[in-house]
Design an enzyme around this catalytic site. Sequence first.
Site, PDB file in Angstrom:
ATOM      1  N   ASP A  82      76.126   9.997  83.143  1.00  0.00           N
ATOM      2  CA  ASP A  82      75.189   8.963  82.665  1.00  0.00           C
ATOM      3  C   ASP A  82      75.694   7.530  82.752  1.00  0.00           C
ATOM      4  O   ASP A  82      75.040   6.630  82.265  1.00  0.00           O
ATOM      5  CB  ASP A  82      74.730   9.293  81.228  1.00  0.00           C
ATOM      6  N   GLU A  83      76.848   7.316  83.359  1.00  0.00           N
ATOM      7  CA  GLU A  83      77.289   5.919  83.461  1.00  0.00           C
ATOM      8  C   GLU A  83      77.997   5.651  84.777  1.00  0.00           C
ATOM      9  O   GLU A  83      78.578   6.542  85.384  1.00  0.00           O
ATOM     10  CB  GLU A  83      78.180   5.525  82.282  1.00  0.00           C
ATOM     11  N   ASP A 116      74.799   2.385  81.433  1.00  0.00           N
ATOM     12  CA  ASP A 116      75.009   3.580  80.601  1.00  0.00           C
ATOM     13  C   ASP A 116      73.659   4.005  80.019  1.00  0.00           C
ATOM     14  O   ASP A 116      72.973   3.214  79.373  1.00  0.00           O
ATOM     15  CB  ASP A 116      75.994   3.240  79.472  1.00  0.00           C
TER      16      ASP A 116
HETATM   17  P1  TTP Z   1      77.511   8.764  75.964  1.00  0.00           P
HETATM   18  O1  TTP Z   1      77.062   7.741  76.964  1.00  0.00           O
HETATM   19  O2  TTP Z   1      78.814   8.534  75.258  1.00  0.00           O
HETATM   20  O3  TTP Z   1      76.421   8.937  74.824  1.00  0.00           O
HETATM   21  P2  TTP Z   1      74.830   8.925  74.917  1.00  0.00           P
HETATM   22  O4  TTP Z   1      74.345   8.553  76.279  1.00  0.00           O
HETATM   23  O5  TTP Z   1      74.300  10.219  74.399  1.00  0.00           O
HETATM   24  O6  TTP Z   1      74.445   7.815  73.860  1.00  0.00           O
HETATM   25  P3  TTP Z   1      74.617   6.226  73.986  1.00  0.00           P
HETATM   26  O7  TTP Z   1      73.215   5.676  73.900  1.00  0.00           O
HETATM   27  O8  TTP Z   1      75.453   5.852  72.810  1.00  0.00           O
HETATM   28  O9  TTP Z   1      75.276   5.944  75.304  1.00  0.00           O
HETATM   29  O10 TTP Z   1      77.600  10.172  76.651  1.00  0.00           O
HETATM   30  C1  TTP Z   1      76.681  10.601  77.649  1.00  0.00           C
HETATM   31  C2  TTP Z   1      76.381  12.077  77.504  1.00  0.00           C
HETATM   32  O11 TTP Z   1      77.581  12.816  77.582  1.00  0.00           O
HETATM   33  C3  TTP Z   1      75.749  12.439  76.185  1.00  0.00           C
HETATM   34  O12 TTP Z   1      74.318  12.312  76.211  1.00  0.00           O
HETATM   35  C4  TTP Z   1      76.192  13.857  75.986  1.00  0.00           C
HETATM   36  C5  TTP Z   1      77.532  13.943  76.697  1.00  0.00           C
HETATM   37  N1  TTP Z   1      78.638  13.918  75.732  1.00  0.00           N
HETATM   38  C6  TTP Z   1      79.151  15.143  75.281  1.00  0.00           C
HETATM   39  O13 TTP Z   1      78.692  16.213  75.705  1.00  0.00           O
HETATM   40  N2  TTP Z   1      80.151  15.124  74.332  1.00  0.00           N
HETATM   41  C7  TTP Z   1      80.671  13.945  73.815  1.00  0.00           C
HETATM   42  O14 TTP Z   1      81.584  13.982  72.957  1.00  0.00           O
HETATM   43  C8  TTP Z   1      80.136  12.695  74.305  1.00  0.00           C
HETATM   44  C9  TTP Z   1      80.667  11.385  73.764  1.00  0.00           C
HETATM   45  C10 TTP Z   1      79.125  12.742  75.249  1.00  0.00           C
HETATM   46 MG    MG Z   2      75.161   6.932  77.304  1.00  0.00          MG
END
Ligand code: TTP
Ligand code: MG
Length: 352
Positions: A112-113, A17
């Site tokens: 992103d994951e 992730d």
């Molecule tokens: P996430 O992996 O949940 O968050 P992140 O990568 O920004 O942070 P973390 O380090 O905690 O993993 O989500 C990935 C991307 O998806 C995030 O950068 C933006 C998008 N996203 C949204 O647009 N709306 C949301 O509510 C969430 C949770 C994520």
């Molecule tokens: Mg993330």
Amino acid sequence: MSDVHPSLLQRKIIHVDMDAFYASVEIRDNPSLAGKPVVIGGSPQSRAVVCTASYEARKYGIRSAMACSRAYRLCPQAIFLPPNFEAYSKVSQQIREIFSRHTNLIEPLSLDEAYLDVTNNAQGIYATQIAKAIRQSVKDELNLSCSVGVGPNKLVAKIASDMRKPGGITVVPPERVSEFMRHLEVRKIFGVGPATEKRLHEIGIQKCSDIWTFSPTQLENELGSFAHWILQASQGLDDRELETNWERKSMGREETFSADISDLETIQKSLKLLSKDVADSLKDEELEGRTVVLKIKYADFQQVTRSRSLAHHTRSESQIFNCAQQLLLEKTEAGKRKIRLAGVSVSNLRSQ
Ligand code: TTP
Ligand code: MG
């Protein structure tokens, strides 16, 4: 160890992730933002919500899905940027290429994951070594940071990747699964949402190990058909295979207006921009679709979707827009009722 469940000895799964994904890409591409609180979403004056925030911004309590106006109140000096999906989908393809050096069994969960099944990997090396190699390649080649979880199944790997963010690797070998799950709050289990969590709290269950004190019959009396799954999950048991034939089902964009609007011309202007974004993204991913879907959220939050299928697949901006516009005029109450959000998406996709 004799009490390790046999299913935990069969597979090695990695969950990767990216850290603060959208924000990290923006900071990488504009180093003057480094170390500053950065929020990706709409402008603070709009009613848009936060997509994500840099870790500096999170120190102020800013989180995904929060209203941008609230984020601004929490941290007025934060830098607000609109999302640039083209850049994120490019990085998404690049990380997938890195994953594919190690295994073909990849299940992307979002941009992103992804899960990787590395039980039989290309180099015949330990899953932990692959996790380190992936983190290193993402850093060296893309100048970005990711967190990685390694476990015997998807459930454990996903929880693990979240334990040492940002940049951490967490490995849970089969004999440690039980200890790993013991103190976890039930909401950490993928699929336990707020309603289920509340129900579990009502019967005295806070942590995963609280579930272990119930017999299957007791639990079934309390929770019905859901009991079996939660009992398994609470012990870190999960037989789900990776879904490797993942395909994008739709491509869409939406806009929350800065104020509720009933002016049809303004709504149509928005639909035109949204249609352009959708058409551009379809082009980037070499896709075309047949069904145009219009989403409208009225000022009272009632939401409707209206769709129409075209005679042929398309990714033409004007065709998408024309169809969305017709749906707006013929099948919604826009103009009569105020609306707060409009969205355009295309489904029934195929590669072109
Ligand atoms: P996430 O992996 O949940 O968050 P992140 O990568 O920004 O942070 P973390 O380090 O905690 O993993 O989500 C990935 C991307 O998806 C995030 O950068 C933006 C998008 N996203 C949204 O647009 N709306 C949301 O509510 C969430 C949770 C994520
Ligand atoms: Mg993330």
